[in-house]
Design a protein around this motif. Structure first.
Motif, short mmCIF file in Angstrom:
data_model
loop_
_atom_site.label_atom_id
_atom_site.label_comp_id
_atom_site.label_asym_id
_atom_site.label_seq_id
_atom_site.Cartn_x
_atom_site.Cartn_y
_atom_site.Cartn_z
N MET A 255 0.33 -1.47 -0.01
CA MET A 255 0.46 -0.40 0.10
C MET A 255 0.66 1.41 0.35
N SER A 256 0.40 2.08 -1.08
CA SER A 256 1.37 3.58 -1.08
C SER A 256 0.44 5.26 -1.35
N ASP A 257 0.67 5.32 -0.17
CA ASP A 257 -0.38 6.57 0.03
C ASP A 257 0.70 7.66 -0.50
N GLU A 258 0.48 8.49 -1.84
CA GLU A 258 1.02 9.16 -2.51
C GLU A 258 0.40 10.74 -2.53
N SER A 259 -1.19 11.28 -1.69
CA SER A 259 -1.85 11.48 -1.92
C SER A 259 -1.17 12.67 -1.26
N ASP A 260 -0.35 13.16 -0.45
CA ASP A 260 0.12 14.42 -0.23
C ASP A 260 -1.20 15.29 1.14
N GLY A 261 -1.39 13.96 2.54
CA GLY A 261 -2.32 14.24 2.88
C GLY A 261 -3.82 14.93 1.62
N SER A 262 -4.40 14.77 0.48
CA SER A 262 -5.41 15.52 0.56
C SER A 262 -6.77 14.67 0.64
N LEU A 263 -6.20 13.47 1.12
CA LEU A 263 -7.77 12.70 1.10
C LEU A 263 -8.10 12.82 2.15
N ARG A 264 -7.03 13.30 3.71
CA ARG A 264 -7.53 14.16 4.79
C ARG A 264 -8.74 15.56 4.48
N GLU A 265 -8.95 16.17 3.48
CA GLU A 265 -9.52 17.39 2.99
C GLU A 265 -11.25 16.77 2.95
N LEU A 266 -11.32 15.58 2.75
CA LEU A 266 -12.17 15.34 1.78
C LEU A 266 -14.18 15.27 2.81
N ASP A 267 -14.91 15.45 1.99
CA ASP A 267 -15.53 15.19 3.00
C ASP A 267 -16.13 13.84 3.35
N PRO A 268 -16.81 13.61 4.54
CA PRO A 268 -16.54 12.20 5.14
C PRO A 268 -17.81 11.30 4.70
N THR A 269 -19.07 11.94 3.60
CA THR A 269 -19.73 10.94 2.92
C THR A 269 -18.72 10.30 1.74
N VAL A 270 -17.64 11.43 0.81
CA VAL A 270 -17.02 10.74 0.41
C VAL A 270 -16.22 9.91 0.72
N THR A 271 -15.01 9.98 2.11
CA THR A 271 -14.57 8.83 2.58
C THR A 271 -14.43 7.64 2.70
N VAL A 272 -15.87 7.44 2.83
CA VAL A 272 -16.45 6.17 3.18
C VAL A 272 -16.95 6.01 2.28
N ALA A 273 -17.27 6.80 1.07
CA ALA A 273 -17.44 6.08 -0.13
C ALA A 273 -15.93 5.47 -0.94
#
Length: 412
Positions: free
Chosen positions: A297-315
């Motif tokens: 598993m590699s995370d190259e998103s630069d922390g962008s995922l933390r800015e998402l709306d909770p509904t989007v993160t669940v999806a």
């Protein structure tokens, strides 16, 4: 005297050209130029018939006497009294008495205004743009036999002035109608999407509530029951080998229930975010499968995922969860890779494996794939599934691309 008449006619044509400017609809144009045209071709009734872009319907716009032609919605071209002109079969129509002229009266013809208003003399010329007939200019008089071939030529000159302007108006109206239809369709689709998203959010909340209820009540009850059964095995009167299988079954049920609770309420996702939840799920799924699966598993998103709306993160988590489960249970993969990337104006998630591929497990995973597609559509993400290009044969790659400039990132 002849030159004076020509100059007067030329002035009328110039007057028509000037009057065309500034009018943005067919009716106002007809009413504006009708008086100038009457000095060139005397008439009791003037109308312009415009073919629709589909070529099957036409609309009439008129000045002078009001008829049912202009009050009627778009009518079929096949029922027009001047259909031969509109279809290009003839280059003009000239009639001394249209009330009895068989060219205007046939089965299905919309010719009643001719008889009702006694429009005897009729003159029709086509409106042409680049050789194509887009409509017709029609002049009618209650007097009989009042038009000549000279009037036909003058009408053609007027038609040449009107045709380009009407052509542009028709194109503009069609573009406007298309834009309205597209906007309405987009609004309906967006409304349905947001409604479904809110429903999904409510279902997710209910799913988590059920998970907590199962944990707090059902799992606790099963735990107490297991302990009581374990104490029963110490009694001499109860054979131990009789209760031992039952205890094992209860423990297995509890383990399965814990798994259901964990999936219903992804605590890691809520506490630490998408990347950590995906990694935790991947590690646990591989471990519980009992198969020798290499995973990364590699995370190259630069922390962008933390800015998402909770509904989007669940999806997002649910889509990756389904893809990983498919790779293990149906794809029989020995290697699984999940990569999170920040691309230009988008977040990209790739789930790749070296399993059997889509051909072998399509039937087993069809429902799960539909679920992934639906979840992606609800958050306006692009979903792709196909062969894994990193594997020679077989393998599957699921790709999810979420635009970072979409409203769903900030507000849903």
């Amino acid at each position: 005297m002849l030159n004076s008449a020509r100059n007067t006619l030329f002035d009328r044509y110039l007057g028509i050209s000037r009057l065309l400017a500034g009018h943005l609809d067919f009716t106002s144009i007809i009413k504006a130029v009708a008086d100038e045209i009457s000095h060139i071709i005397p008439h009791d009734h003037l109308d312009v018939c415009i073919k629709q872009i589909d070529g099957k319907y036409h609309i009439a716009y008129e000045s002078g006497l009001e008829t049912a032609w202009s009050k009627h919605p778009p009518a079929l071209l096949t029922g027009s009294p001047i259909r031969t002109l509109l279809t290009g079969e003839v280059d003009f129509l000239l009639s001394a008495n249209a009330c009895t002229d068989p060219r205007f009266h046939f089965e299905g013809a919309f010719a009643s205004p001719i008889l009702e208003l006694r429009l005897h003399s009729r003159l029709h010329v086509p409106l042409k743009v680049q050789g194509d007939v887009i409509g017709a200019l029609s002049c009618s008089s209650r007097a009989s036999d009042c038009y000549t071939m000279e009037d036909v030529e003058n009408a053609r000159a007027v038609a040449d002035l009107l045709a380009p302007y009407f052509f542009a108006l028709r194109a503009a109206e069609q573009a406007k109608r298309s834009a309205v239809i597209e906007t309405e369709a987009s609004a309906r689709e967006e409304g349905l999407r947001l409604g479904a998203l809110k429903l999904t959010e409510a279902l997710e909340a209910e799913r988590q509530r059920i998970g907590m209820d199962l944990h707090d009540q059902t799992l606790a009850d099963l735990t107490r029951l297991t302990r009581r059964m374990e104490r029963l095995t110490d009694l001499v009167s109860v054979p131990g080998d009789a209760l031992e299988p039952l205890c094992r079954s209860l423990q297995q049920c509890m383990q399965d229930l814990r798994q259901i609770i964990e999936e219903a309420k992804p605590t890691v996702l809520q506490l630490f975010g998408v990347a950590e939840a995906i990694e935790t799920h991947l590690e646990r799924s591989v471990r519980e499968s009992g198969q020798p699966i290499e995973w990364r598993m590699s995370d190259e998103s630069d922390g962008s995922l933390r800015e998402l709306d909770p509904t989007v993160t669940v999806a997002l988590f649910r889509i990756v969860q389904e893809a990983v489960n498919n790779a293990i249970r149906h794809g029989r993969a020995s290697r699984i890779t999940v990569r999170l990337q920040r691309q230009e104006r988008a977040l990209c998630i790739d789930i790749e494996d070296n399993g059997q591929g889509m051909t072998e497990c399509r039937q087993m995973t069809g429902h799960g794939i539909d679920n992934m597609k639906t979840r992606a559509r609800l958050i306006s993400a692009r979903f792709e599934i196909g062969s894994n290009p990193a594997v020679g044969q077989g393998g599957t790659r699921v790709r999810l691309v979420l635009p970072t400039d979409h409203h769903v990132l900030a507000e849903v």
